[in-house]
Design a protein around this motif. Structure first.
Motif, PDB file in Angstrom:
ATOM      1  N   UNK A  10       0.939  -1.430  -0.186  1.00  0.00           N
ATOM      2  CA  UNK A  10       0.202  -0.009   0.011  1.00  0.00           C
ATOM      3  C   UNK A  10       0.463   0.844  -0.086  1.00  0.00           C
ATOM      4  N   UNK A  11       1.757   1.410   1.061  1.00  0.00           N
ATOM      5  CA  UNK A  11       2.814   2.762   0.916  1.00  0.00           C
ATOM      6  C   UNK A  11       3.404   2.326  -0.790  1.00  0.00           C
ATOM      7  N   UNK A  12       4.781   1.264  -1.017  1.00  0.00           N
ATOM      8  CA  UNK A  12       4.280   1.556  -2.358  1.00  0.00           C
ATOM      9  C   UNK A  12       3.791   1.956  -3.453  1.00  0.00           C
TER      10      UNK A  12
ATOM     11  N   UNK B  73      14.199  -4.627   3.202  1.00  0.00           N
ATOM     12  CA  UNK B  73      15.149  -2.974   2.842  1.00  0.00           C
ATOM     13  C   UNK B  73      14.367  -2.532   1.973  1.00  0.00           C
ATOM     14  N   UNK B  74      13.157  -3.018   1.005  1.00  0.00           N
ATOM     15  CA  UNK B  74      12.292  -2.101   0.443  1.00  0.00           C
ATOM     16  C   UNK B  74      11.539  -0.926   0.967  1.00  0.00           C
TER      17      UNK B  74
ATOM     18  N   UNK C 183      18.691   1.558   7.311  1.00  0.00           N
ATOM     19  CA  UNK C 183      18.887   0.333   6.651  1.00  0.00           C
ATOM     20  C   UNK C 183      20.147   0.705   5.412  1.00  0.00           C
ATOM     21  N   UNK C 184      21.138   0.617   6.271  1.00  0.00           N
ATOM     22  CA  UNK C 184      22.741   0.258   5.568  1.00  0.00           C
ATOM     23  C   UNK C 184      23.191  -0.522   6.430  1.00  0.00           C
TER      24      UNK C 184
ATOM     25  N   UNK D 219      21.623   0.803  -3.453  1.00  0.00           N
ATOM     26  CA  UNK D 219      20.163   1.870  -3.054  1.00  0.00           C
ATOM     27  C   UNK D 219      20.084   2.463  -2.125  1.00  0.00           C
ATOM     28  N   UNK D 220      20.528   1.878  -1.022  1.00  0.00           N
ATOM     29  CA  UNK D 220      19.969   2.239   0.819  1.00  0.00           C
ATOM     30  C   UNK D 220      21.129   3.898   0.586  1.00  0.00           C
TER      31      UNK D 220
END
Length: 166
Positions: free
Chosen positions: A47-49, A78-79, A104-105, A113-114
């Protein structure tokens, strides 16, 4: 059909709609699913995406937070960290973006990407040294560019401290 099977098929349909660039339809279905399954981290993440893809970043935030509070696969976690950190950055909430992306990292240290989004958020809070370190190290680790590879050792050396002169 059991509620679990119903959830699975409805979620799969919504994700397929988002993947097919029918994001508003997907968002509507995901909102309905999120209402039926408010504790479901995967539904919250999807839903967030969908909100993010539509430029509805402020509306995405609570769904990312709900997703991260629950159980996600490593890839979805991660996403969600990347999505939430990036969303905070877009919303101008730079310090929160930095904290989220640092988390995240720390959890996914090999994720380029992070690191890239963290570098952008750090730039937004006035940091310059650390983002350059992150990006130069990432460049050395991931570039196939012949010139970068030729100077790989020097770039890696300076990535540690750009102010050092030999």
């Amino acid at each position: 059909m059991t509620p679990h099977q119903d959830r699975e098929s409805l979620l799969a349909e919504a994700v397929a709609l988002r993947t097919a660039d029918r994001t508003e339809e997907a968002r509507q279905r995901l909102l309905a699913l999120a209402g039926r399954f408010p504790e479901d981290a995967e539904i919250a993440y999807q839903t967030a995406w969908a909100h993010d893809r539509l430029g509805l970043e402020a509306e995405a935030v609570p769904y990312y937070e709900r997703a991260l509070a629950g159980q996600l696969t490593a890839a979805d976690r991660r996403g969600a960290l990347l999505g939430l950190g990036s969303t905070f950055r877009v919303l101008g909430r730079y310090e929160v973006a930095v904290r989220t992306l640092r988390s995240g990292t720390a959890e996914f240290p090999a994720d380029g990407a992070l690191k890239t989004f963290l570098a952008m958020a750090l730039f937004n809070v006035g940091e310059h040294h650390e983002p350059m370190q992150l990006l130069l190290a990432l460049l050395v680790d991931s570039s196939d560019d012949e010139g970068v590879q030729q100077y790989r050792a020097a770039i890696a050396y300076y990535a540690k401290d750009l102010t050092e002169m030999v």
